[in-house]
Design a protein around this motif. Sequence first.
Motif, PDB file in Angstrom:
ATOM      1  N   VAL A 381       0.846  -1.194   0.000  1.00 48.95           N
ATOM      2  CA  VAL A 381       0.000   0.000   0.000  1.00 48.95           C
ATOM      3  C   VAL A 381       0.881   1.243   0.000  1.00 48.95           C
ATOM      4  N   ARG A 382       0.258   2.328  -0.385  1.00 46.33           N
ATOM      5  CA  ARG A 382       0.902   3.640  -0.352  1.00 46.33           C
ATOM      6  C   ARG A 382       0.015   4.552   0.478  1.00 46.33           C
ATOM      7  N   PRO A 383       0.355   4.795   1.740  1.00 49.71           N
ATOM      8  CA  PRO A 383      -0.477   5.623   2.628  1.00 49.71           C
ATOM      9  C   PRO A 383      -0.447   7.091   2.192  1.00 49.71           C
ATOM     10  N   HIS A 384      -1.302   7.391   1.225  1.00 46.36           N
ATOM     11  CA  HIS A 384      -1.299   8.719   0.631  1.00 46.36           C
ATOM     12  C   HIS A 384      -1.731   9.784   1.630  1.00 46.36           C
ATOM     13  N   LEU A 385      -2.436   9.397   2.678  1.00 46.93           N
ATOM     14  CA  LEU A 385      -2.904  10.390   3.650  1.00 46.93           C
ATOM     15  C   LEU A 385      -1.742  11.076   4.367  1.00 46.93           C
ATOM     16  N   PHE A 386      -0.560  10.442   4.394  1.00 46.20           N
ATOM     17  CA  PHE A 386       0.603  11.050   5.053  1.00 46.20           C
ATOM     18  C   PHE A 386       1.510  11.764   4.053  1.00 46.20           C
ATOM     19  N   VAL A 402       1.353  15.633  -7.206  1.00 48.04           N
ATOM     20  CA  VAL A 402       2.795  15.416  -7.125  1.00 48.04           C
ATOM     21  C   VAL A 402       3.206  15.569  -5.653  1.00 48.04           C
ATOM     22  N   THR A 403       3.716  14.459  -5.071  1.00 53.23           N
ATOM     23  CA  THR A 403       4.119  14.463  -3.667  1.00 53.23           C
ATOM     24  C   THR A 403       5.448  15.196  -3.511  1.00 53.23           C
ATOM     25  N   THR A 404       5.489  16.079  -2.535  1.00 54.39           N
ATOM     26  CA  THR A 404       6.696  16.876  -2.294  1.00 54.39           C
ATOM     27  C   THR A 404       7.306  16.601  -0.924  1.00 54.39           C
ATOM     28  N   ALA A 405       6.503  16.104   0.033  1.00 51.57           N
ATOM     29  CA  ALA A 405       7.035  15.851   1.377  1.00 51.57           C
ATOM     30  C   ALA A 405       6.041  14.964   2.115  1.00 51.57           C
ATOM     31  N   THR A 406       6.287  14.775   3.434  1.00 51.74           N
ATOM     32  CA  THR A 406       5.392  13.960   4.252  1.00 51.74           C
ATOM     33  C   THR A 406       4.705  14.837   5.289  1.00 51.74           C
ATOM     34  N   ARG A 407       3.574  14.319   5.801  1.00 51.41           N
ATOM     35  CA  ARG A 407       2.796  15.038   6.818  1.00 51.41           C
ATOM     36  C   ARG A 407       3.001  14.319   8.161  1.00 51.41           C
ATOM     37  N   ASP A 408       4.089  14.701   8.839  1.00 47.65           N
ATOM     38  CA  ASP A 408       4.447  14.027  10.077  1.00 47.65           C
ATOM     39  C   ASP A 408       3.498  14.370  11.220  1.00 47.65           C
ATOM     40  N   ASP A 409       2.799  15.504  11.142  1.00 50.99           N
ATOM     41  CA  ASP A 409       1.959  15.945  12.231  1.00 50.99           C
ATOM     42  C   ASP A 409       0.521  15.407  12.152  1.00 50.99           C
ATOM     43  N   LEU A 410       0.182  14.638  11.130  1.00 51.18           N
ATOM     44  CA  LEU A 410      -1.197  14.170  10.933  1.00 51.18           C
ATOM     45  C   LEU A 410      -1.553  13.082  11.942  1.00 51.18           C
ATOM     46  N   VAL A 411      -2.755  13.224  12.526  1.00 50.47           N
ATOM     47  CA  VAL A 411      -3.295  12.195  13.402  1.00 50.47           C
ATOM     48  C   VAL A 411      -4.026  11.158  12.551  1.00 50.47           C
ATOM     49  N   CYS A 412      -3.826   9.880  12.846  1.00 45.33           N
ATOM     50  CA  CYS A 412      -4.423   8.819  12.026  1.00 45.33           C
ATOM     51  C   CYS A 412      -5.948   8.843  12.153  1.00 45.33           C
ATOM     52  N   PRO A 413      -6.677   8.894  11.021  1.00 40.69           N
ATOM     53  CA  PRO A 413      -8.144   8.853  11.071  1.00 40.69           C
ATOM     54  C   PRO A 413      -8.649   7.498  11.593  1.00 40.69           C
ATOM     55  N   THR A 414      -9.861   7.487  12.118  1.00 43.96           N
ATOM     56  CA  THR A 414     -10.415   6.266  12.707  1.00 43.96           C
ATOM     57  C   THR A 414     -10.509   5.134  11.693  1.00 43.96           C
ATOM     58  N   GLN A 415     -10.941   5.427  10.457  1.00 44.18           N
ATOM     59  CA  GLN A 415     -11.103   4.365   9.464  1.00 44.18           C
ATOM     60  C   GLN A 415      -9.778   3.728   9.067  1.00 44.18           C
ATOM     61  N   CYS A 416      -8.656   4.377   9.415  1.00 38.14           N
ATOM     62  CA  CYS A 416      -7.341   3.838   9.071  1.00 38.14           C
ATOM     63  C   CYS A 416      -6.725   3.027  10.200  1.00 38.14           C
ATOM     64  N   HIS A 417      -7.399   2.929  11.330  1.00 42.64           N
ATOM     65  CA  HIS A 417      -6.876   2.107  12.416  1.00 42.64           C
ATOM     66  C   HIS A 417      -6.834   0.649  11.971  1.00 42.64           C
ATOM     67  N   CYS A 418      -5.684  -0.007  12.215  1.00 39.15           N
ATOM     68  CA  CYS A 418      -5.463  -1.369  11.730  1.00 39.15           C
ATOM     69  C   CYS A 418      -5.009  -2.236  12.897  1.00 39.15           C
TER      70      CYS A 418
END
Length: 510
Positions: A381-386, A402-418
């Motif tokens: 997978v490619r976790p595009h949300l980050f 076009v991806t330029t960097a990562t979003r280190d400060d993002l909180v994981c959404p509930t639907q993405c809990h694994c």
Amino acid sequence: MSRANANAIANAKARDVDAGTSRARALEATLESARDAVATTSDGVTAFAEASIVNSRDVSDVRARETKEHERESAREASAAIVRRPTPTGKVDVSRQEMLEALARELDETESLLGTTKRTTEGERAMSVASLFAGGERYVAATSFATTSRREEARGGAEAAPSETLGRESRRWVQPLKRARWSAITMVMCACACVAALMFAGETPQARARRHIHLSSLSDMLCEVAFTPAIAEASNDTPINRVIAATDQIYILTTQNCASVNTTIRVPKEFEGKATCVSGKVLDRCTAASTGVWYKSHYTRVSMSHGMIAKHAKENGFEHITVMEEDAVVNADVEVHSETEADLLTLIGGEFEGESASLGRVKLGSGGGGPPAWKLIRPSVRPHLFEKFEIKKSSTGGMVEVTTATRDDLVCPTQCHCVNTRAEGQLCRLNAGGCDLRSSDMYLLHNTAYDELISVLFTGTDDTIIDHYVLQNVDSAWLVHPSITTQAKLDIDRALQHRVQELFEEKCVR
């Protein structure tokens, strides 16, 4: 007028009555002859004819008796009137004239009644004999009409119409009713045709193409030629290859012509006999030729090829499949643990029973007719949300992310809990569908998800691209982490891909 003259007139009328009786007897003799003639037919027909003749004879007897009684009563009334009538001088001639006119009317009525009875009886006899050869229903109808005619005549009503006239009247009403019925049916059919024509006329070419794909088989569309058995070479016995080999069929989607001797697609010996090379360009051409629609977007065509793979698997009755794109590259830095391999093989085998079934720490609840244990397994997978990205114009004229960097400060959404099957394990189940996880370079699909993908992927729009909006919305999805493959042809380098996956494990995996 003297009593002797009155008696003479009465006797004359009596002779007329006797003559009427003689006519009735002659009629009866004629009916007897008809009965003897009809008796030569079969038993059932003879019985029917005798019933008709007896009925006619009874009616004739009743008619004769009624006629006799009527004439006798008229004669008595005439005699009584003559006896009671005074005969003063100067009025004898007037009374005699009236009496003669009355007697003349009575004689005319008698002959009329006797003649009508004879004609009716002869008509009934003819109809009864003819009806025996024309069918019982026609005989019953003719007898009913004749009986009604006699009753109306006895009551002094209007002369009844013959059976032929009544038949013509019935047919005169039946034919218009039949025409009206067929006219109504024709109008309904025309209305349905108009509605269908309006519906089809209002369809876009893409909608007609989608409907055609859904209703047609791959062989009808001449698209089976795009599926060719893949060539197997040396063995490559690895944990991930053993997991892939556990599925019923393996599809490798490529831009090459799989039927060509120049194809470079090869599979490990472990895939031999169940690996299929799928020519994406051949699918594009056969789909366009069959539907008359060419999809300009590369991403749309690739997505429809994934839909064709699901359609092929459904038509061939495969329980589960593995789909790989030709640019998927196994990440040699990722070691698949033996416990992870065992859990994946158990999940694919689907040997779960009861409501309390579980795979390690994950409760499945697949028993008792509940949801399936899995629909989708994504080893990559490619976790595009980050990813931090910008929208730019592509070289083909469209717009791309076009991806330029990562979003280190993002909180994981509930639907993405694994939830992991094991503590510190490599296999987890997503909490729900809708997590923005891209990439379609490798995934395992259960037959319970075939229709779900087919119904969406054949829409052929930018909103139904395989890894943007389709795979990420399938529920009962499982992930292998970190991803065991990377894509050689991607808009971000491999180092950035690894960093995005690390963020997903840190923030979303439980």
